[in-house]
Design an enzyme around this catalytic site. Structure first.
Site, PDB file in Angstrom:
ATOM      1  N   ASP A 294      -6.766   1.845   7.946  1.00 30.74           N
ATOM      2  CA  ASP A 294      -5.470   2.470   8.216  1.00 30.74           C
ATOM      3  C   ASP A 294      -5.657   3.968   8.402  1.00 30.74           C
ATOM      4  O   ASP A 294      -6.783   4.494   8.375  1.00 30.74           O
ATOM      5  CB  ASP A 294      -4.455   2.163   7.110  1.00 30.74           C
ATOM      6  CG  ASP A 294      -4.897   2.657   5.729  1.00 30.74           C
ATOM      7  OD1 ASP A 294      -5.595   3.688   5.654  1.00 30.74           O
ATOM      8  OD2 ASP A 294      -4.545   2.009   4.726  1.00 30.74           O
TER       9      ASP A 294
ATOM     10  N   ARG B 176      -3.949  -5.057   7.617  1.00 25.32           N
ATOM     11  CA  ARG B 176      -4.973  -4.095   8.057  1.00 25.32           C
ATOM     12  C   ARG B 176      -6.153  -4.830   8.692  1.00 25.32           C
ATOM     13  O   ARG B 176      -6.684  -4.416   9.719  1.00 25.32           O
ATOM     14  CB  ARG B 176      -5.461  -3.257   6.876  1.00 25.32           C
ATOM     15  CG  ARG B 176      -4.533  -2.102   6.522  1.00 25.32           C
ATOM     16  CD  ARG B 176      -5.046  -1.365   5.318  1.00 25.32           C
ATOM     17  NE  ARG B 176      -5.063  -2.215   4.136  1.00 25.32           N
ATOM     18  CZ  ARG B 176      -5.934  -2.104   3.143  1.00 25.32           C
ATOM     19  NH1 ARG B 176      -6.899  -1.210   3.212  1.00 25.32           N
ATOM     20  NH2 ARG B 176      -5.863  -2.884   2.093  1.00 25.32           N
TER      21      ARG B 176
ATOM     22  N   TYR C  30       5.945  -8.647   8.624  1.00 28.48           N
ATOM     23  CA  TYR C  30       5.640  -7.217   8.710  1.00 28.48           C
ATOM     24  C   TYR C  30       5.819  -6.710  10.137  1.00 28.48           C
ATOM     25  O   TYR C  30       5.609  -7.455  11.098  1.00 28.48           O
ATOM     26  CB  TYR C  30       4.184  -6.939   8.319  1.00 28.48           C
ATOM     27  CG  TYR C  30       3.833  -7.248   6.886  1.00 28.48           C
ATOM     28  CD1 TYR C  30       3.969  -6.282   5.900  1.00 28.48           C
ATOM     29  CD2 TYR C  30       3.342  -8.498   6.524  1.00 28.48           C
ATOM     30  CE1 TYR C  30       3.620  -6.560   4.580  1.00 28.48           C
ATOM     31  CE2 TYR C  30       2.995  -8.781   5.222  1.00 28.48           C
ATOM     32  CZ  TYR C  30       3.129  -7.813   4.248  1.00 28.48           C
ATOM     33  OH  TYR C  30       2.799  -8.084   2.948  1.00 28.48           O
TER      34      TYR C  30
ATOM     35  N   ASP D 168       0.837  -1.193   0.000  1.00 27.92           N
ATOM     36  CA  ASP D 168       0.000   0.000   0.000  1.00 27.92           C
ATOM     37  C   ASP D 168       0.878   1.251   0.000  1.00 27.92           C
ATOM     38  O   ASP D 168       2.004   1.224   0.504  1.00 27.92           O
ATOM     39  CB  ASP D 168      -0.881   0.032   1.253  1.00 27.92           C
ATOM     40  CG  ASP D 168      -1.935  -1.064   1.239  1.00 27.92           C
ATOM     41  OD1 ASP D 168      -2.260  -1.553   0.145  1.00 27.92           O
ATOM     42  OD2 ASP D 168      -2.427  -1.419   2.324  1.00 27.92           O
TER      43      ASP D 168
END
Length: 305
Positions: free
Chosen positions: A89, A181, A75, A47
């Site tokens: 987000d 997310r 991550y 993203d």
């Protein structure tokens, strides 16, 4: 007359540290221009808000970029508790604000334990999944919601790194198709107050780690030769596959699109293999029989030699 492709015939893999605020394609195109490469592609999007590891493939390496689409990833994410957003987000609009209960590391760890292993996720509307040829995020921006199928993903590990007031940082090791997310939102709901991502950084994808990453700014400061020296060879993308060394006659048959007789040992039929001749990577073949390998995806340069 065929139109000549502009740029240099550069082959290799760059481990790019994607900056925040650029789409994966924008970052890719900036790297391609720095290398003046004819052709470039990446191995799975990040993203615009996210940073970190984005393997970029130049030239013939793009033939093997799909090998990383199924790779596991790691991550680091920062969550803001008590606030949910339209996108999950910090770039979305606030949907709801709720009070954050008193939390300590033990109570967060207890919730995180519920998300380790195989879990179900509903892909977010703000995702690159397509519906009738259009990415879901485009439809979401038009205010549309499309029914999505729940998918099963695996969270190999998720652990708390830091707790600071109403924000905390975690590290997650996940299978392909896992939306961090969505994981953040689901953890927030399990904590009773909701949450959204405020930062996301990819640290690992398949065999590649953050250790070898380079920023666009660093690349801009290099001379051409130094920039080239930071490219990894193409076969790093397929290093997880078994390899076979072929003699000159077999290499000639394979690079001309014909199967060749080869000793394949215990490899099963339909196994994909790396092919080498005189130490040079030729591309990929597939075991077609007990003593036969057929070409699968070979380098153009191998066929020309």
């Amino acid at each position: 007359m065929a139109r000549r492709r502009r740029g240099l015939p550069i082959d290799g893999v760059l481990l790019l540290d994607k900056p925040q605020g650029l789409s994966s394609n924008q970052a890719l195109q900036r790297a391609r221009r720095l290398y003046q490469a004819q052709k470039a592609g990446h191995t799975g999007t990040l993203d615009p808000m996210a940073t970190g590891l984005l393997p970029v493939c130049f030239g013939e390496a793009t033939k093997f970029s799909s090998q990383l689409l199924d790779a596991d990833k790691v991550y680091r994410a920062r969550l803001r508790l008590g606030v949910t957003t339209t996108t999950g987000d910090a770039e979305g609009e606030v949907l709801q604000e709720r009070p954050v209960p008193a939390l300590d590391e033990a109570s967060i760890e207890a919730v995180l334990a519920r998300f380790r292993g195989e879990i179900e996720q509903l892909p977010p509307m703000y995702s690159a999944l397509k519906h009738q040829g259009r990415p879901l995020y485009e439809l979401a921006r038009e205010g549309k919601t499309i029914e999505r199928a729940v998918r099963r993903v695996t969270v190999y590990d998720v652990r708390l790194l830091a707790l600071e007031g109403e924000e905390f940082t975690l590290e997650a090791s996940v299978s392909k198709g896992t939306y961090i997310r969505t994981l953040a939102e689901d953890i927030g709901e399990a904590l009773g107050c909701g949450a959204h991502l405020t930062a996301l950084r990819r640290l690992k994808t398949g065999p590649f780690t953050a250790e070898g990453m380079l920023t666009l700014e660093a690349l801009e400061g290099f001379e051409d030769a130094e920039r080239q020296a930071h490219l990894l060879p193409m076969d790093v993308l397929v290093a997880h596959l078994p390899s076979l060394t072929v003699a000159a006659d077999a290499a000639k048959r394979l690079t001309h699109g014909q199967p060749a007789r080869l000793e394949v040992g215990a490899l099963a039929v339909e196994s994909t293999v790396r092919l080498y001749h005189d130490g040079a990577f030729l591309g990929l073949g597939v075991v077609a029989g007990p003593q036969e390998v057929a070409p699968k995806r070979l380098l153009s340069s191998a066929a020309a030699s």
